[in-house]
Design a protein around this motif. Structure first.
Motif, short mmCIF file in Angstrom:
data_model
loop_
_atom_site.label_atom_id
_atom_site.label_comp_id
_atom_site.label_asym_id
_atom_site.label_seq_id
_atom_site.Cartn_x
_atom_site.Cartn_y
_atom_site.Cartn_z
N UNK A 169 0.85 -1.19 0.00
CA UNK A 169 0.00 0.00 0.00
C UNK A 169 0.89 1.24 0.00
N UNK A 170 0.69 2.10 -0.97
CA UNK A 170 1.43 3.35 -1.03
C UNK A 170 0.45 4.49 -0.75
N UNK A 171 0.99 5.65 -0.45
CA UNK A 171 0.14 6.80 -0.12
C UNK A 171 0.26 7.88 -1.20
N UNK A 172 -0.72 8.79 -1.18
CA UNK A 172 -0.68 9.92 -2.10
C UNK A 172 0.59 10.73 -1.87
N UNK A 173 0.99 10.89 -0.62
CA UNK A 173 2.20 11.68 -0.32
C UNK A 173 3.43 11.06 -0.98
N UNK B 65 -3.01 -5.27 3.47
CA UNK B 65 -3.90 -6.03 4.34
C UNK B 65 -5.04 -6.57 3.50
N UNK B 66 -5.46 -7.74 3.78
CA UNK B 66 -6.60 -8.27 3.05
C UNK B 66 -7.85 -7.76 3.72
N UNK B 67 -8.75 -7.26 2.94
CA UNK B 67 -10.00 -6.72 3.46
C UNK B 67 -10.94 -6.44 2.30
N UNK B 68 -12.05 -5.84 2.63
CA UNK B 68 -13.04 -5.58 1.60
C UNK B 68 -13.21 -4.10 1.33
N UNK B 69 -12.36 -3.25 1.86
CA UNK B 69 -12.50 -1.80 1.69
C UNK B 69 -11.99 -1.40 0.33
N UNK B 70 -12.81 -1.50 -0.66
CA UNK B 70 -12.45 -1.07 -2.02
C UNK B 70 -13.24 0.18 -2.33
N UNK C 263 -7.53 1.44 0.30
CA UNK C 263 -7.86 1.10 1.68
C UNK C 263 -7.86 2.39 2.47
N UNK C 264 -8.98 2.68 3.08
CA UNK C 264 -9.10 3.92 3.85
C UNK C 264 -8.57 3.75 5.25
N UNK C 265 -8.40 4.89 5.91
CA UNK C 265 -8.03 4.86 7.32
C UNK C 265 -6.57 5.20 7.55
#
Length: 159
Positions: free
Chosen positions: A24-28, A153-158, A57-59
């Motif tokens: 996961x990378x960030x906008x920054x 992370x595996x999750x459903x936040x798409x 992925x939010x948060x």
């Protein structure tokens, strides 16, 4: 040849994510390495996610990464999605075309064929072709140690 700023940024985002595949990378991070503003990035990231190219992925530990393998991301498709809203020539516009030559102009057909040749060439390229084995690009995208990348992370936040 000109491409829109949004297309240019979309390609930078995808190449950056490809260089950091599975992370996961960030906008920054992208803004720093790709020399663009986070506000422009937000719009492009949103569209890429809506089109199914990015997983977001939010948060607090959020970010984004590729949503499909690089070999399945065809560059021509990206360009069509981001450039389709743009009409570089009046004769391609349906509604506001005021050119008096439109019915007899052969240049329009020639330009349309040239545009198709352009897209056909881009259809032969995948993100994998642009990133994998491209040492110079990968060196440009190396993040300093002060930036931590987050494992996916595996999750459903798409979205």
């Amino acid at each position: 040849m000109r491409i829109t700023k949004r297309t240019n940024i979309a390609m930078r985002v995808l190449m950056f994510c490809g260089a950091h595949e599975g992370v996961l990378v960030t906008k920054a991070m992208v803004a720093e390495k790709c020399n663009t503003s986070e506000s422009h990035l937000a719009q492009v990231i949103y569209k890429l996610a809506q089109l199914g190219y990015l997983y977001t992925q939010r948060g607090r530990s959020g970010g984004f990464t590729l949503a499909r393998p690089m070999a399945e991301i065809v560059i021509g498709d990206i360009f069509r999605e981001f450039e389709s809203e743009q009409h570089n020539l009046e004769c391609f516009a349906d509604g506001d075309n005021t050119c008096p030559l439109v019915k007899g102009c052969r240049l329009r057909l020639t330009l349309k064929e040239a545009l198709e040749a352009f897209y056909n060439r881009l259809d032969k390229e995948t993100l994998d072709n642009l990133v994998c084995g491209n040492t110079a690009l990968l060196e440009l995208f190396v993040m300093p140690s002060c930036h931590s990348t987050r494992p996916l992370r595996t999750g459903t936040d798409r979205g």
